[in-house]
Design a protein around this motif. Structure first.
Motif, PDB file in Angstrom:
ATOM      1  N   THR A  77      -5.532   0.901   2.124  1.00  0.00           N
ATOM      2  CA  THR A  77      -5.322  -0.357   1.403  1.00  0.00           C
ATOM      3  C   THR A  77      -6.462  -0.533   0.416  1.00  0.00           C
ATOM      4  O   THR A  77      -7.379   0.295   0.352  1.00  0.00           O
ATOM      5  N   VAL A  78      -6.458  -1.598  -0.319  1.00  0.00           N
ATOM      6  CA  VAL A  78      -7.517  -1.835  -1.302  1.00  0.00           C
ATOM      7  C   VAL A  78      -8.893  -1.877  -0.637  1.00  0.00           C
ATOM      8  O   VAL A  78      -9.890  -1.515  -1.256  1.00  0.00           O
ATOM      9  N   LYS A  79      -8.960  -2.265   0.629  1.00  0.00           N
ATOM     10  CA  LYS A  79     -10.246  -2.298   1.339  1.00  0.00           C
ATOM     11  C   LYS A  79     -10.820  -0.892   1.498  1.00  0.00           C
ATOM     12  O   LYS A  79     -12.002  -0.659   1.276  1.00  0.00           O
ATOM     13  N   GLU A  80      -9.984   0.071   1.912  1.00  0.00           N
ATOM     14  CA  GLU A  80     -10.438   1.441   2.122  1.00  0.00           C
ATOM     15  C   GLU A  80     -10.421   2.271   0.834  1.00  0.00           C
ATOM     16  O   GLU A  80     -11.132   3.265   0.734  1.00  0.00           O
ATOM     17  N   VAL A 121       0.356  -1.276  -4.438  1.00  0.00           N
ATOM     18  CA  VAL A 121       0.815  -0.252  -3.507  1.00  0.00           C
ATOM     19  C   VAL A 121      -0.262   0.013  -2.457  1.00  0.00           C
ATOM     20  O   VAL A 121      -1.446  -0.191  -2.715  1.00  0.00           O
ATOM     21  N   SER A 122       0.163   0.470  -1.287  1.00  0.00           N
ATOM     22  CA  SER A 122      -0.747   0.968  -0.261  1.00  0.00           C
ATOM     23  C   SER A 122       0.058   1.800   0.720  1.00  0.00           C
ATOM     24  O   SER A 122       1.301   1.816   0.672  1.00  0.00           O
ATOM     25  N   TYR A 123      -0.656   2.492   1.596  1.00  0.00           N
ATOM     26  CA  TYR A 123      -0.060   3.428   2.552  1.00  0.00           C
ATOM     27  C   TYR A 123      -0.689   3.243   3.919  1.00  0.00           C
ATOM     28  O   TYR A 123      -1.806   2.738   4.036  1.00  0.00           O
ATOM     29  N   SER A 158       2.201  -3.685  -1.895  1.00  0.00           N
ATOM     30  CA  SER A 158       1.039  -4.545  -2.045  1.00  0.00           C
ATOM     31  C   SER A 158      -0.191  -3.708  -1.736  1.00  0.00           C
ATOM     32  O   SER A 158      -0.141  -2.859  -0.842  1.00  0.00           O
ATOM     33  N   ALA A 159      -1.276  -3.936  -2.443  1.00  0.00           N
ATOM     34  CA  ALA A 159      -2.521  -3.246  -2.134  1.00  0.00           C
ATOM     35  C   ALA A 159      -3.147  -3.805  -0.863  1.00  0.00           C
ATOM     36  O   ALA A 159      -4.052  -3.218  -0.298  1.00  0.00           O
ATOM     37  N   ASN A 160      -2.654  -4.961  -0.410  1.00  0.00           N
ATOM     38  CA  ASN A 160      -3.131  -5.590   0.820  1.00  0.00           C
ATOM     39  C   ASN A 160      -1.962  -6.333   1.457  1.00  0.00           C
ATOM     40  O   ASN A 160      -1.845  -7.551   1.331  1.00  0.00           O
ATOM     41  N   ALA A 161      -1.095  -5.597   2.161  1.00  0.00           N
ATOM     42  CA  ALA A 161       0.118  -6.177   2.739  1.00  0.00           C
ATOM     43  C   ALA A 161      -0.187  -7.205   3.825  1.00  0.00           C
ATOM     44  O   ALA A 161       0.576  -8.134   4.042  1.00  0.00           O
ATOM     45  N   GLY A 162      -1.311  -7.012   4.523  1.00  0.00           N
ATOM     46  CA  GLY A 162      -1.638  -7.876   5.645  1.00  0.00           C
ATOM     47  C   GLY A 162      -0.764  -7.543   6.840  1.00  0.00           C
ATOM     48  O   GLY A 162       0.351  -7.051   6.681  1.00  0.00           O
ATOM     49  N   THR A 163      -1.295  -7.763   8.029  1.00  0.00           N
ATOM     50  CA  THR A 163      -0.529  -7.561   9.254  1.00  0.00           C
ATOM     51  C   THR A 163      -0.791  -8.724  10.187  1.00  0.00           C
ATOM     52  O   THR A 163      -1.945  -9.054  10.450  1.00  0.00           O
ATOM     53  N   VAL A 164       0.277  -9.353  10.645  1.00  0.00           N
ATOM     54  CA  VAL A 164       0.180 -10.437  11.618  1.00  0.00           C
ATOM     55  C   VAL A 164       0.874  -9.969  12.886  1.00  0.00           C
ATOM     56  O   VAL A 164       2.097  -9.815  12.903  1.00  0.00           O
TER      57      VAL A 164
END
Length: 191
Positions: free
Chosen positions: A54-57, A66-68, A147-153
Motif C-alpha cells: 500500500t502507499v505506506k509500504e 492502486v495497491s496489492y 485505492s493506494a490505501n483501501a483500509g481494512t476493518v
C-alpha cells in the motif's frame, strides 16, 4: 480533434507524487519498484498472513489509486469477515482452493469456490471473507485494490475488541454478558 477530459471522480491528478522530503531529481527507478514480496513466495508461514503493498509500504503508490496484497492461507485457515471502506477488492487465486463470500447491503450472501487462476471481486465496503477449507494444503491469492490505501476493518475485532460495553453487545446479539466475555477472550490474541 478529440481532447481528454478530466473525470470529476478521478483522484489521479499528477503523474506521480514525490515525497516532500526528497528532490524530484533524486528519484530513480527504484522509487517505482517494490521488492517487499520477494521472500513471501518462498515460504509458507504457519499462520494466515497478508503482505501488503500500500502507499505506506510503497510510497510511489501515492496518488495512483492502486495497491496489492499477497495473502497466504495455511491449511484449514480463514481470512475473517472484514471490509475495505475505500476500495473494491479483486482476488486472484495463485495456489490452492479458496471458498469466498460477501454480504451485500440487503444481507444476501454470495459465495463461490475458487481454484487456481480464478478471480473474484468483492464490492467496495461489503463484508467478505476467504476460507481455505483443505485440512492439508495451503492456498495463496493476490488481492488488487482500487485505492493506494483501501483500509481494512475486521468485523470480529471492530465489534469485540474496541471497548463497546459488554451489556450493549449482549443486547445486540441477544445473549448474556458471560458469552460476550468468552467471545472477547477468544479474540484477545488477534487484537
Amino acid at each position: 480533434m478529440t481532447s481528454l477530459k478530466f473525470h470529476p471522480t478521478s483522484d489521479i491528478l499528477t503523474d506521480s507524487i514525490v515525497p516532500a522530503n526528497s528532490s524530484g531529481n533524486a528519484i530513480g527507478g527504484s522509487f517505482f519498484a517494490f521488492t517487499g514480496m520477494r521472500k513471501s513466495f518462498y515460504e509458507f508461514p504457519p499462520n494466515f498472513t497478508v503482505t501488503k503493498a500500500t502507499v505506506k509500504e510503497f510510497p510511489a503508490l501515492d496518488g495512483q489509486s492502486v495497491s496489492y496484497a499477497l495473502i497466504k492461507y495455511p491449511a484449514a485457515s480463514i481470512n475473517p469477515p472484514h471490509t475495505h471502506p475505500r476500495s473494491a477488492e479483486l482476488l486472484f487465486v495463485v495456489d490452492g482452493i479458496l471458498n469466498v463470500g460477501f454480504v451485500d447491503n440487503t444481507n444476501k450472501l454470495y459465495t463461490q469456490t475458487l481454484q487456481l487462476g480464478d478471480i473474484f471481486v468483492f464490492p467496495k465496503g461489503m463484508v467478505h471473507y476467504q476460507s481455505n477449507d483443505d485440512p492439508k494444503k495451503p492456498a495463496a491469492a493476490i488481492a488488487a485494490f482500487c485505492s493506494a490505501n483501501a483500509g481494512t476493518v475486521s468485523v470480529p475485532l471492530s465489534v469485540f475488541a474496541t471497548g463497546i460495553d459488554d451489556v450493549v453487545l449482549a443486547k445486540a446479539f441477544k445473549t448474556d454478558v458471560a458469552t460476550i466475555k468468552k467471545l472477547k477472550a477468544g479474540l484477545a490474541w488477534q487484537a
